[in-house]
Design a protein around this motif. Sequence first.
Motif, PDB file in Angstrom:
ATOM      1  N   GLY A 129       0.821  -1.204   0.000  1.00 16.75           N
ATOM      2  CA  GLY A 129       0.000   0.000   0.000  1.00 16.75           C
ATOM      3  C   GLY A 129       0.854   1.252   0.000  1.00 16.75           C
ATOM      4  N   GLY A 130       2.033   1.160  -0.580  1.00 14.61           N
ATOM      5  CA  GLY A 130       2.873   2.341  -0.722  1.00 14.61           C
ATOM      6  C   GLY A 130       3.700   2.694   0.488  1.00 14.61           C
ATOM      7  N   ILE A 131       3.738   1.832   1.480  1.00 14.87           N
ATOM      8  CA  ILE A 131       4.557   2.145   2.651  1.00 14.87           C
ATOM      9  C   ILE A 131       5.795   1.256   2.662  1.00 14.87           C
ATOM     10  N   SER A 132       6.750   1.636   3.482  1.00 15.70           N
ATOM     11  CA  SER A 132       7.982   0.859   3.550  1.00 15.70           C
ATOM     12  C   SER A 132       7.850  -0.231   4.607  1.00 15.70           C
ATOM     13  N   ILE A 133       8.790  -1.164   4.585  1.00 13.71           N
ATOM     14  CA  ILE A 133       8.768  -2.240   5.585  1.00 13.71           C
ATOM     15  C   ILE A 133       8.915  -1.641   6.984  1.00 13.71           C
ATOM     16  N   GLU A 134       9.772  -0.617   7.086  1.00 14.45           N
ATOM     17  CA  GLU A 134       9.967   0.028   8.387  1.00 14.45           C
ATOM     18  C   GLU A 134       8.649   0.568   8.914  1.00 14.45           C
ATOM     19  N   GLU A 135       7.921   1.300   8.056  1.00 15.48           N
ATOM     20  CA  GLU A 135       6.653   1.882   8.491  1.00 15.48           C
ATOM     21  C   GLU A 135       5.648   0.793   8.837  1.00 15.48           C
ATOM     22  N   LEU A 136       5.638  -0.261   8.026  1.00 12.23           N
ATOM     23  CA  LEU A 136       4.693  -1.347   8.283  1.00 12.23           C
ATOM     24  C   LEU A 136       4.878  -1.889   9.702  1.00 12.23           C
ATOM     25  N   HIS A 137       6.137  -2.143  10.062  1.00 11.89           N
ATOM     26  CA  HIS A 137       6.363  -2.740  11.372  1.00 11.89           C
ATOM     27  C   HIS A 137       6.059  -1.761  12.501  1.00 11.89           C
ATOM     28  N   ARG A 138       6.328  -0.482  12.248  1.00 13.25           N
ATOM     29  CA  ARG A 138       5.981   0.511  13.267  1.00 13.25           C
ATOM     30  C   ARG A 138       4.473   0.573  13.465  1.00 13.25           C
ATOM     31  N   LEU A 139       3.745   0.495  12.355  1.00 11.55           N
ATOM     32  CA  LEU A 139       2.286   0.534  12.462  1.00 11.55           C
ATOM     33  C   LEU A 139       1.770  -0.685  13.225  1.00 11.55           C
ATOM     34  N   VAL A 140       2.378  -1.845  12.921  1.00 14.84           N
ATOM     35  CA  VAL A 140       1.944  -3.064  13.612  1.00 14.84           C
ATOM     36  C   VAL A 140       2.194  -2.929  15.114  1.00 14.84           C
ATOM     37  N   TYR A 141       3.385  -2.446  15.444  1.00 13.33           N
ATOM     38  CA  TYR A 141       3.710  -2.293  16.870  1.00 13.33           C
ATOM     39  C   TYR A 141       2.777  -1.281  17.531  1.00 13.33           C
ATOM     40  N   ALA A 142       2.482  -0.190  16.821  1.00 12.05           N
ATOM     41  CA  ALA A 142       1.577   0.818  17.376  1.00 12.05           C
ATOM     42  C   ALA A 142       0.195   0.223  17.623  1.00 12.05           C
ATOM     43  N   GLN A 143      -0.220  -0.676  16.746  1.00 13.38           N
ATOM     44  CA  GLN A 143      -1.512  -1.328  16.941  1.00 13.38           C
ATOM     45  C   GLN A 143      -1.491  -2.176  18.208  1.00 13.38           C
ATOM     46  N   VAL A 144      -0.386  -2.872  18.406  1.00 15.54           N
ATOM     47  CA  VAL A 144      -0.260  -3.697  19.611  1.00 15.54           C
ATOM     48  C   VAL A 144      -0.340  -2.811  20.853  1.00 15.54           C
ATOM     49  N   LEU A 145       0.361  -1.682  20.804  1.00 15.37           N
ATOM     50  CA  LEU A 145       0.340  -0.768  21.951  1.00 15.37           C
ATOM     51  C   LEU A 145      -1.075  -0.218  22.166  1.00 15.37           C
ATOM     52  N   SER A 146      -1.744   0.119  21.075  1.00 14.35           N
ATOM     53  CA  SER A 146      -3.069   0.735  21.192  1.00 14.35           C
ATOM     54  C   SER A 146      -4.094  -0.194  21.805  1.00 14.35           C
TER      55      SER A 146
END
Lengths: 712, 357
Positions: free
Chosen positions: A450-467
Motif C-alpha cells: 500500500g505504498g509504505i515501507s517495511i519500516e513503516e509497516l512494522h511501526r504501524l503493527v507495533y503501534a496497533q499492539v500498543l493501542s
Amino acid sequence: MPGVSSGSGGGSLVPISPESQGPAVYPLHHCLKSPISRLSISWSRGNSLRVSVFAAPSSVEDDAGGEVVEVKLGGGDCEISDAHWRRIAYGSVSPFALLQSRKNAASSLSKMSMNSSPYGADWWDYILEYSKDINALLGSQKSASVPVIDDPKSVIVKGEEPTSLKAAWELLEMFYAEKPSHLWLPERLVDWLADYDSLFSGTHPTVHSKLVDFQKELVNLQVVEDNPKYWEVMSSALAVGWLDIVVKMLRLHGSYRLDQLSNRETENGLVEAVAVLISKMPRMRLDQEAGKLGECFKAKPDFVKAWEKWRGQINKLDSSAFWFQCAHQQTREGLRSMLQIMLGNANSLCSATCHWIELHISHLLYIRPFTVGLDSMYSLAQKSIQLKPMASAHRLMGLIIGILGENTEVVLAECLKGFGPWMVVHAIELLTAGSDHAEMLLLEERPNLGGISIEELHRLVYAQVLSSHPLTWQIAPIYLISCMKHGMVLLQILLSKQPVQDNQLLLKSIEICRLYELHSITANIMKIAGVHHWKHGRKGSGVFWLQQARDEYRLNRIAQQLFDSVGKTISDESFKQWEGLIQLMGSDSKTAGGLEFLHKYRDFKKSLQHVFDGKTTDAARKAVESLISLMKNPSTPQRFYLPLLYDSLKLLNWKDRPLLNVSQTNILLTKLQDLSMARLRPDFIESELPPQALNSVRLALATNLGRAILEE
Amino acid sequence: MAQNPSLVHRIPQSKYIDAIRWLSPVSALDRFAAVAYYDTDTNSPSIEIICVDPNPEGSSPTLTPQSSWTPPSRISSLKTAHSTHQPLLAAATFSGSIHILASDLINGGTMESEATVSELGFHSGPVSAVDLREGGTECVSVGEDGRVNLVSFVGDSSKLSYRRIFDANGLVGYTAVKWASPSEFATGGYGFGLQWWDQRKPGGPVSQFKGNWCQGKTSGIVHSIDIHPSRKHTCLAGGSSGTVFAWDLRAQQQPIVLSGAGTDEAPISLLSESEVWEVQYDRYTRSSNTSNISSTRILPIMICSEDGILAVIEQGEEPLELLAEPCAINSFDIDQQNPSDVICSLEWESIAILTRS
C-alpha cells in the motif's frame, strides 16, 4: 491497518510459521447453572475474546440469563510477563524518540548543506547510545555480586536468569551498533556465549548444563581426578573458552594437596603447566575484564606473534618426556586431550562441544583464530551445523544464521517470529545504521504494502499492539508520528476511539491532541464527552465540554431542553442550583449559544427580587431595563414572553409613575402581538400560567401606555 | 533535568497506580505509604499498605507490601488523616462509594475496613473527590453529579451516616474538595470555579469564585485544592492548561495566578501547559521561614503535571523543577513529618521517591 496487499504477488507480509501447533483449548469459566443455549464471540481489547454466554430460558426466576466472559488468547512470551513487556515498552519510548529526533535533525542539516551523507561521524555514538539504553531495559548486566568467601568448589556462578530477548539484542548490538570492528567479533561471540549458553539448556544439551550437573556431583567427590566427568567437563569448558572456570577446576586436582605433593610431584608439575598455558592464552580483544584469564592483544601483528609462541609452548609440552613419568592415567589422558583442544584438533573440539554454536566458537578460538569478516564466519557456521545438526532450532540460532549470512530479511523475520513486534521496530534502527543495502530494503516504498515501507509497516503493527492495551495506548502516538504515510490518520482514529467517560482519561487524550496540534480531533472528543455527560444528567459538565468545543449547534439544542426545565424549576429555592451553571457559562455569548438567554434571565430575576425586597424606584428601573433587553434579544424563546411579562406585572403597574416610556411599551405590545400569532401555530407550547394572565398583562400594558403618553 | 541535588528512585510496579499517600509513621524507623493499585491484567483494584525501606546502601529503596484490601471498584480519590491515633484512610470509588479504612501499623500494617457508604443515591456515578477532616470524624465527598455529602463516623459503627449538604442536580459538577476548618470547606469544578461552604450556613455555597479572568481563552477544570492551616482565607487550586492560582477570600474576584496561561501579562513563567493534577503546600522550607512571609504572599507550593513535571513554585520567583519525567506524574504526597521526602505515582506503572537535600 494500511492496505494489506491481496493478490499482489501472493506475498504474505508477516511470515507465518508453517508448522501448525494443533488447536489450542481455552476453558470458559462461567457460573450459569442452566444449560447454554447460545454463544456470541467478539474481539475485545488486545488479544482477548469477549464471549457472551446465553443460558436456555429456565423456569427459575432469579437465575442469571447470561454472562459475558473474557478469554485471553495465547500465553505470550513465557520468559517475559505482560507487565515486564509493558515496562520494556515504556522504557524504550525515550531512546526511540531521541534517536528519531536526531535522525530528523541530521537529515534536515544534510539537505541544507547539500551533503550526500546525512549522518556525521558522531552518528555511531548516537546509535550505540540508543542500543545501550535499550539493552539496559532488558535486564541488568551480569550480576556483580561476588561472594565474600570464595567457595573453591563453586565453579559456576549463578547470576540473574538471562533472557533470550536480551541475548538477541546483544547480538544485534555487537554486529550492527558497535562501529564495525570485525577484528574483535570472535571474542565478542565467546563472551556472549559465556553469558547466554544456559538459554539453550532447555532444548539442547550444553556445556553450561554439563557444568551445572557436575557442580552438583562435585560436593560428594573425594578424588576428582579419578572421575572421567571431571576431565570431560574441563575439556568442554576449555573448548568454548571459559578459561577461568577451567583453571579453577584444574586447581581442584588432588596433586595440589599438601599431603600428596611430595609423591605426585611430576603429575602436579604437568597440571600446573597446563593451567599456566591456559591462563596465558593470547586473545584478540579490546579489553579484558578484571580477573579474566588470557593475554589481550589489540593489534593483529602482536597477536599473531604471541599466538605462534604460545602454540610452540603447547607443542613442546605435548612432546615432553614427563608424560611417561606421570603415573596417574586419567590425569595423563585428560591433560593431553586438553592440549589437543588447544592445538585445534577438530575431532576433539567436535566431541567436547554440544551444539553448533559451541562448535563454531571453539573453531574460532583454536582452529581459525585469525578469522575476519562475516562471510568466513558464515561458511564456518554452515560447516558447524553440518557437523552438529539440530532437530529443532532455538530462536537465537536462526537469528545468528541470519546475521552471519548478512541477510536482512531473515534477521527481521527471525526477530518477529522469535521476539515479536517490539523487537522488530527497535532492531530496524540498528539494521539500517551501517548498511546502505538494508536501509534501501527497509525504507523503500512498496506498492504491494500500500505504498509504505517495511519500516513503516512494522511501526504501524507495533503501534496497533500498543493501542490495544489500556495502559500502553498513550505511547502508541510516538511510533505513529514516525510513520510518514499512514501514521497521522491512524493517530486520529486512535484518539477518536478513546473512552470519554472519565475526565482524567479524556484530558490525557486531549493533551496528546494538543501535542500534535490535532485541533479538530480535540473538538470532536469534547463534543462526544459533552453529549455523554449531558445524557447522563450531568448538565454542567455537558455544557462545559460543548462550550470548550465551541459547538453552538448542540448548545442551542440543549438550550431548548434546559428552558423546559427552567420554566418549571427556576423558583427562588432552586435558584442556587442554576446559579452555578449560569456562572459557568460566563457572559461570553459566543461560547454560550442559545444559553445566553439564561444569563439575562438570571439578571432579570435578580433585579426583580430586589424590587420585591426593597420597593425602591431605582431597583425597579433596573428591572425594567433588563426586561426590555430580554424582550429585545432574539435569543429569548417566544414561550417565555408571557411568563416574563406576567412576572413583571408589578413593574407595569408601578404606583408612583409609569416606569416604561411610550416606545418601550410599544415594543412589549408588539411582542405580545407576535405571541398571539404564534399561538395559532400547532407546535406552540402553552405556558403554565393562570388563564387570565394574558388579559391582565394586556390591561397593564395599555394602562401604562396611557400614563406614559400623559407624562410625555 | 532537576536543578538541585535530590535523590530520586523510580520503582517499577506491575500495576497502574490510581493514588498514593504517605501514612504518618508510628516509629522513627518504619515508613509506610498507602497505594491504590489497579491491575489491568485481572481488572482488579486494590489498596495496599507498603513499607518503604530506604535502603541506605545507596541502591533503590524497597517496597514491601504489608496488607491489601479490595474495594468494589477503582479508586478515584484517596486521602489520609494524620492526627488520629492510627492512620485513617478515606477512599472514594468510581462506583460511587466511600470507604473508611484503619491500618494498624504497629502490628504488621494490617488494614481493616472501618465503615462504608455505598447506598444507592449517595452519589450517582463516580465520587470525584473526598477529603478527611483532621481528627478524622468526618469526611466530605463531591461528585460530578453535583452532590456534596458529609459523612460522619464516630467510633465503631460500621454503617456510616451521611448528610446531603447540597444537590445541584447535575447543573454543576464538582471535581475537588478540601477542608478549611471544622465547619468550612472549599470545592472546585468546571470553568476554574471555586466554592466556599460553611456548614453553619446551609442551602448552598457561601461564596463563589468564577474564573472570568480566563476570558477568551479556553477554560478548564480544577483538579486539586489545598488550604494551609495557617492561611485559611486562601484557597489554592490547580487545574487545566498548567494553571495554578490562589483565591483570597478577602479579595473576592481577583485570582492570584502563580503559573499558567491565565493572564495576558507575560512575566509569569510557564512551567507546564498541560493538566496540573495535584497541588500541595510545600512545608519543606529552603531558606526563608514561613512565619516571616507576609500574609498576602502565597506560601511555597508543589505541583505535579501531565507532562511529567514535579516542581516547587514560590510567588514571584523562578519555579524549581524537581522532576521532569517522560510520562505523566498523576499524584504525589509530601511526607508530613519529613517534608523533604516526596512520593509520586507515575503514569508508566511506577512509583518515584524523591529525597531533597
